[in-house]
Design a protein around this motif. Structure first.
Motif, mmCIF file in Angstrom:
data_model
loop_
_atom_site.group_PDB
_atom_site.id
_atom_site.type_symbol
_atom_site.label_atom_id
_atom_site.label_comp_id
_atom_site.label_asym_id
_atom_site.label_seq_id
_atom_site.Cartn_x
_atom_site.Cartn_y
_atom_site.Cartn_z
ATOM 1 N N VAL A 25 0.870 -1.166 0.000
ATOM 2 C CA VAL A 25 0.000 0.000 0.000
ATOM 3 C C VAL A 25 0.906 1.216 0.000
ATOM 4 C CG1 VAL A 25 -1.748 1.292 1.289
ATOM 5 C CG2 VAL A 25 -1.829 -1.206 1.246
ATOM 6 N N GLY A 26 0.689 2.117 -0.960
ATOM 7 C CA GLY A 26 1.493 3.327 -1.049
ATOM 8 C C GLY A 26 0.832 4.465 -0.292
ATOM 9 N N LEU A 27 1.633 5.373 0.230
ATOM 10 C CA LEU A 27 1.149 6.505 0.995
ATOM 11 C C LEU A 27 1.987 7.718 0.620
ATOM 12 C CD1 LEU A 27 -0.849 7.014 3.425
ATOM 13 C CD2 LEU A 27 1.129 6.708 4.904
ATOM 14 N N ARG A 28 1.326 8.866 0.381
ATOM 15 C CA ARG A 28 2.062 10.087 0.066
ATOM 16 C C ARG A 28 1.243 11.312 0.481
ATOM 17 N NH1 ARG A 28 1.692 10.647 -6.549
ATOM 18 N NH2 ARG A 28 -0.502 11.254 -6.615
ATOM 19 N N ASN A 29 1.907 12.447 0.566
ATOM 20 C CA ASN A 29 1.272 13.727 0.861
ATOM 21 C C ASN A 29 0.915 14.361 -0.479
ATOM 22 O OD1 ASN A 29 0.870 16.520 1.342
ATOM 23 N ND2 ASN A 29 2.166 16.439 3.160
#
Length: 83
Positions: free
Chosen positions: A47-51
């Motif tokens: 699972v990717g996460l970014r601002n």
């Protein structure tokens, strides 16, 4: 990272691996009103996460780690203590 540069993921065993982001479809909460939001992408086994204000930087977690995090959120594990 928007150009497909891989992100680094750190599963529970602390081994790092590269994750392909080129085909990632990023989504954010419908409650995001400010434009400065966390975005999430399904990356198969990760699972990717970014601002949203810094989309060139992303981090990825194993699905198992992500599920553990979400369970902790739902259980109140990260809630601020009452003043």
């Amino acid at each position: 990272m928007m150009d497909g540069t891989p992100a680094v993921t750190s599963p529970g065993n602390r081994e790092c691996q590269m994750v392909e982001l080129r085909a990632a479809v990023w989504r954010r909460s419908t409650k995001c009103e400010s434009g400065s939001c966390v975005e999430v992408a399904d990356l198969d086994e990760n699972v990717g996460l970014r601002n949203s204000t810094r989309p060139e930087i992303a981090i990825a977690f194993s699905v198992e780690t992500w599920r553990d995090f979400i369970a902790g959120v739902r259980a109140g594990e990260f809630d601020q203590p009452s003043a």
